[in-house]
Design a protein around this motif. Structure first.
Motif, PDB file in Angstrom:
ATOM      1  N   GLU A 197      16.979  16.883   0.233  1.00  0.00           N
ATOM      2  CA  GLU A 197      16.955  15.537  -0.340  1.00  0.00           C
ATOM      3  C   GLU A 197      16.004  14.633   0.449  1.00  0.00           C
ATOM      4  N   ILE A 198      16.055  14.735   1.776  1.00  0.00           N
ATOM      5  CA  ILE A 198      15.156  13.949   2.632  1.00  0.00           C
ATOM      6  C   ILE A 198      13.714  14.326   2.366  1.00  0.00           C
ATOM      7  N   LEU A 199      13.432  15.616   2.261  1.00  0.00           N
ATOM      8  CA  LEU A 199      12.072  16.075   1.994  1.00  0.00           C
ATOM      9  C   LEU A 199      11.564  15.539   0.659  1.00  0.00           C
ATOM     10  N   ARG A 200      12.386  15.612  -0.383  1.00  0.00           N
ATOM     11  CA  ARG A 200      11.968  15.099  -1.694  1.00  0.00           C
ATOM     12  C   ARG A 200      11.729  13.591  -1.658  1.00  0.00           C
ATOM     13  N   GLU A 201      12.605  12.878  -0.970  1.00  0.00           N
ATOM     14  CA  GLU A 201      12.478  11.416  -0.899  1.00  0.00           C
ATOM     15  C   GLU A 201      11.222  11.007  -0.125  1.00  0.00           C
ATOM     16  N   ILE A 202      10.982  11.671   0.993  1.00  0.00           N
ATOM     17  CA  ILE A 202       9.791  11.341   1.791  1.00  0.00           C
ATOM     18  C   ILE A 202       8.527  11.724   1.043  1.00  0.00           C
ATOM     19  N   HIS A 203       8.520  12.866   0.375  1.00  0.00           N
ATOM     20  CA  HIS A 203       7.339  13.254  -0.407  1.00  0.00           C
ATOM     21  C   HIS A 203       7.061  12.234  -1.499  1.00  0.00           C
ATOM     22  N   ALA A 204       8.109  11.761  -2.173  1.00  0.00           N
ATOM     23  CA  ALA A 204       7.924  10.765  -3.223  1.00  0.00           C
ATOM     24  C   ALA A 204       7.348   9.468  -2.661  1.00  0.00           C
ATOM     25  N   LEU A 205       7.763   9.084  -1.452  1.00  0.00           N
ATOM     26  CA  LEU A 205       7.249   7.856  -0.842  1.00  0.00           C
ATOM     27  C   LEU A 205       5.805   8.007  -0.371  1.00  0.00           C
ATOM     28  N   VAL A 206       5.501   9.136   0.233  1.00  0.00           N
ATOM     29  CA  VAL A 206       4.204   9.318   0.892  1.00  0.00           C
ATOM     30  C   VAL A 206       3.112   9.721  -0.090  1.00  0.00           C
ATOM     31  N   ALA A 207       3.415  10.589  -1.035  1.00  0.00           N
ATOM     32  CA  ALA A 207       2.383  11.143  -1.912  1.00  0.00           C
ATOM     33  C   ALA A 207       1.779  10.108  -2.846  1.00  0.00           C
ATOM     34  N   LYS A 208       2.532   9.087  -3.211  1.00  0.00           N
ATOM     35  CA  LYS A 208       1.999   8.102  -4.152  1.00  0.00           C
ATOM     36  C   LYS A 208       1.154   7.021  -3.478  1.00  0.00           C
ATOM     37  N   ARG A 209       1.126   7.010  -2.149  1.00  0.00           N
ATOM     38  CA  ARG A 209       0.369   5.976  -1.437  1.00  0.00           C
ATOM     39  C   ARG A 209      -1.105   6.380  -1.316  1.00  0.00           C
ATOM     40  N   PRO A 210      -2.014   5.458  -1.595  1.00  0.00           N
ATOM     41  CA  PRO A 210      -3.435   5.759  -1.397  1.00  0.00           C
ATOM     42  C   PRO A 210      -3.775   5.846   0.095  1.00  0.00           C
ATOM     43  N   ASP A 211      -4.862   6.514   0.405  1.00  0.00           N
ATOM     44  CA  ASP A 211      -5.265   6.705   1.795  1.00  0.00           C
ATOM     45  C   ASP A 211      -5.678   5.410   2.479  1.00  0.00           C
ATOM     46  N   THR A 212      -5.927   4.366   1.709  1.00  0.00           N
ATOM     47  CA  THR A 212      -6.335   3.092   2.300  1.00  0.00           C
ATOM     48  C   THR A 212      -5.165   2.278   2.819  1.00  0.00           C
ATOM     49  N   GLN A 213      -3.934   2.659   2.475  1.00  0.00           N
ATOM     50  CA  GLN A 213      -2.770   1.925   2.940  1.00  0.00           C
ATOM     51  C   GLN A 213      -2.322   2.410   4.309  1.00  0.00           C
ATOM     52  N   CYS A 214      -1.474   1.631   4.921  1.00  0.00           N
ATOM     53  CA  CYS A 214      -0.947   1.904   6.250  1.00  0.00           C
ATOM     54  C   CYS A 214      -0.166   3.219   6.272  1.00  0.00           C
ATOM     55  N   ASN A 215      -0.162   3.896   7.417  1.00  0.00           N
ATOM     56  CA  ASN A 215       0.531   5.176   7.568  1.00  0.00           C
ATOM     57  C   ASN A 215       1.951   5.027   8.079  1.00  0.00           C
ATOM     58  N   PHE A 216       2.505   3.831   8.061  1.00  0.00           N
ATOM     59  CA  PHE A 216       3.869   3.591   8.520  1.00  0.00           C
ATOM     60  C   PHE A 216       4.706   3.130   7.329  1.00  0.00           C
ATOM     61  N   LEU A 217       5.921   3.639   7.257  1.00  0.00           N
ATOM     62  CA  LEU A 217       6.872   3.211   6.234  1.00  0.00           C
ATOM     63  C   LEU A 217       8.219   2.986   6.887  1.00  0.00           C
ATOM     64  N   GLU A 218       8.955   2.029   6.363  1.00  0.00           N
ATOM     65  CA  GLU A 218      10.336   1.908   6.800  1.00  0.00           C
ATOM     66  C   GLU A 218      11.089   3.100   6.231  1.00  0.00           C
ATOM     67  N   GLY A 219      12.097   3.545   6.946  1.00  0.00           N
ATOM     68  CA  GLY A 219      12.772   4.807   6.674  1.00  0.00           C
ATOM     69  C   GLY A 219      13.333   4.991   5.289  1.00  0.00           C
ATOM     70  N   CYS A 220      13.688   6.210   5.025  1.00  0.00           N
ATOM     71  CA  CYS A 220      14.319   6.557   3.766  1.00  0.00           C
ATOM     72  C   CYS A 220      15.824   6.337   3.876  1.00  0.00           C
ATOM     73  N   ARG A 221      16.472   6.224   2.750  1.00  0.00           N
ATOM     74  CA  ARG A 221      17.911   5.965   2.737  1.00  0.00           C
ATOM     75  C   ARG A 221      18.694   7.092   3.383  1.00  0.00           C
TER      76      ARG A 221
END
Length: 127
Positions: free
Chosen positions: A30-54
């Motif tokens: 579940e964590i892997l799917r959630e993180i992939h969904a958050l990270v994969a949709k971000r363009p490379d021009t955005q920041c590489n930091f995200l607040e955590g997953c639920r």
């Protein structure tokens, strides 16, 4: 403290999963799917930091780098330095490059024991 290290491709297939906390396999998926969904949709021009997953808690942060077809993701708690973890990811990838002479996804699949050993040397028990 580092909570987990994940490497997955653009389709979300895991190539390395290392959790430094005791977590069940269904929660890991579940964590892997959630993180992939958050990270994969971000363009490379955005920041590489995200607040955590639920799934990992409110104090966790996701720090990642995208190299070719692979995402190198570290999930850490709020006490870690984001720039320090980005540097750690860079050191880890450079170590893999030295080991495999231009590391690719197939190296991660066929040499998983060596990848885990290098990760263990770079990151010792989440510290």
């Amino acid at each position: 403290m580092i909570k987990s290290v994940l490497i997955f491709n653009q389709l979300g297939k895991p190539r390395l999963i290392k959790f430094y906390e005791q977590i069940g396999t269904t929660l890991q998926q579940e964590i892997l799917r959630e993180i992939h969904a958050l990270v994969a949709k971000r363009p490379d021009t955005q920041c590489n930091f995200l607040e955590g997953c639920r799934s990992m808690g409110t104090d966790s942060r996701i720090i990642y780098r995208h190299y070719a077809t692979l995402y190198f993701v570290f999930v850490v708690d709020s006490s870690e330095s984001e720039l320090g973890i980005l540097d750690l990811i860079q050191v880890f990838v450079e170590a893999l490059d030295r080991m495999f002479e231009n590391v690719c996804e197939l190296d991660l699949i066929f040499h998983f024991d060596e990848i885990h050993y290098i990760l263990m040397e770079v990151v010792e028990a989440g510290m």
